[in-house]
Every structure is written in C-alpha cells, then in structure tokens.
Enzyme design. Sequence first.
Site, short mmCIF file in Angstrom:
data_model
loop_
_atom_site.label_atom_id
_atom_site.label_comp_id
_atom_site.label_asym_id
_atom_site.label_seq_id
_atom_site.Cartn_x
_atom_site.Cartn_y
_atom_site.Cartn_z
N LYS A 177 85.11 -3.04 35.09
CA LYS A 177 84.00 -3.98 35.06
C LYS A 177 84.20 -4.91 33.87
O LYS A 177 84.59 -4.46 32.80
CB LYS A 177 82.67 -3.25 34.87
CG LYS A 177 82.07 -2.66 36.14
CD LYS A 177 80.63 -2.22 35.88
CE LYS A 177 79.88 -2.01 37.17
NZ LYS A 177 78.45 -1.76 36.97
N LYS B 293 86.01 1.17 33.59
CA LYS B 293 85.31 1.17 34.89
C LYS B 293 85.71 -0.05 35.72
O LYS B 293 85.10 -0.34 36.74
CB LYS B 293 83.79 1.15 34.68
CG LYS B 293 83.22 2.39 34.03
CD LYS B 293 81.71 2.49 34.24
CE LYS B 293 80.94 1.51 33.42
NZ LYS B 293 79.47 1.68 33.56
N1 C2G Z 1 70.82 0.29 40.07
C1 C2G Z 1 69.79 0.42 41.01
N2 C2G Z 1 69.60 -0.57 41.91
C2 C2G Z 1 70.39 -1.68 41.91
C3 C2G Z 1 71.42 -1.81 40.95
C4 C2G Z 1 71.62 -0.80 40.03
O1 C2G Z 1 69.05 1.42 41.02
N3 C2G Z 1 70.15 -2.64 42.83
C5 C2G Z 1 71.01 1.40 39.12
C6 C2G Z 1 72.37 2.08 39.25
O2 C2G Z 1 72.33 3.05 40.30
C7 C2G Z 1 72.53 2.72 37.87
C8 C2G Z 1 71.81 1.72 36.95
O3 C2G Z 1 70.98 0.89 37.80
O4 C2G Z 1 71.85 3.97 37.84
C9 C2G Z 1 72.77 0.84 36.17
O5 C2G Z 1 73.62 0.18 37.10
P1 C2G Z 1 75.06 -0.32 36.55
O6 C2G Z 1 74.87 -1.08 35.31
O7 C2G Z 1 75.80 -0.90 37.71
O8 C2G Z 1 75.70 1.11 36.16
P2 C2G Z 1 77.17 1.65 36.52
O9 C2G Z 1 78.19 0.61 36.28
O10 C2G Z 1 77.05 2.31 37.85
O11 C2G Z 1 77.40 2.71 35.33
O12 C2G Z 1 78.53 6.89 33.46
C10 C2G Z 1 77.80 6.23 34.47
C11 C2G Z 1 78.14 4.75 34.51
O13 C2G Z 1 78.07 4.18 33.21
C12 C2G Z 1 77.17 4.06 35.47
#
Ligand code: C2G
Length: 131
Positions: free
Chosen positions: A46, A44
Amino acid sequence: MKKVITYGTFDLLHWGHINLLRRAKLLGDYLIVCLSSDEFNAVKNKKAYHSYENRKLILESIRYVDEVIPEYNWNQKFTDVEEHNVDIFVMGDDWEGQFDFLKDYCEVIYLPRTEGISTSQIKQDLFKVNG
Ligand code: C2G
C-alpha cells in the site's frame, strides 16, 4: 475499563473508517488505533497518500479514538494486546478469521465492512475524473 484495539492504514479517511471506529469504541471504554507506518504499508503493498504523522494527526482528532500507536509489522499484535491490557480486538470482516490466533489473549470481533466506499475506490474515481 474495557480496552479495544484495531489496526489499519486509515488513508484518505472516509465514512467507512468512521463507521468502524464508532462501532469499535461502542464495544468498550477506550479505543486504541494501531496505525500502519509508511514502511509497513510498503510491506502491505500500500502507498498511503498521507504520511504516518498526518494520518495519526487526523485519527487523534476523532472523538471515538483515545490513542494511536504505530503498527510496524504483522507480528506485534500479541505484544500490543498484552502490553496495553486489551480486552477486545476488532477488525472489519474483510479480515474474518485472519486474527483468530488472538482468541487466547482477548475477544476477537470482526465487524461488517461499510459497503460502497474504500480508499482505493476514492483514488480510482478521482483518477477517472481528473485523469
Ligand atoms: N473498513 C470498513 N469499511 C470500509 C473500509 C474499511 O469497515 N468501507 C475497515 C477495514 O475492515 C479495517 C479498517 O477499516 O478494519 C481500516 O481499513 P484499512 O486502512 O484498509 O486497513 P488495512 O489496510 O486492511 O490494515 O494488521 C492489519 C492491517 O493493518 C489492516
């Protein structure tokens, strides 16, 4: 028992994550978090500050979270939903529409993201302050 699943990296855990987890849990009785492995984070593009094990430890301490399982790739969602008898798949709406293919297997709900906070924002702010 209504089972909910959500996916993510959850690095540098913050209140936006907590808002998501709280609302996800409210949709059912049991919340599974499928947590991105360090290897999948590389896919990803990341680089999490905390290791998978430590991000898992932190998530397991949250009252809304009932179970944490690893996310290794983009394609495991079908089997996760089937194997864990999941009723509801939840993600923040930055993913709106991306997982609609799961609608044949379970309910798909996108929740509004929490504005004003993100892991990358935390990193940027800390870099500015500490250089
Ligand atoms: N999130 C949120 N508000 C934020 C930051 C994050 O609602 N201010 C939510 C994201 O939308 C996600 C969850 O928290 O649903 C986790 O965020 P991340 O760790 O950034 O997830 P991501 O890297 O988008 O991974 O297969 C799907 C991926 O693994 C999603």
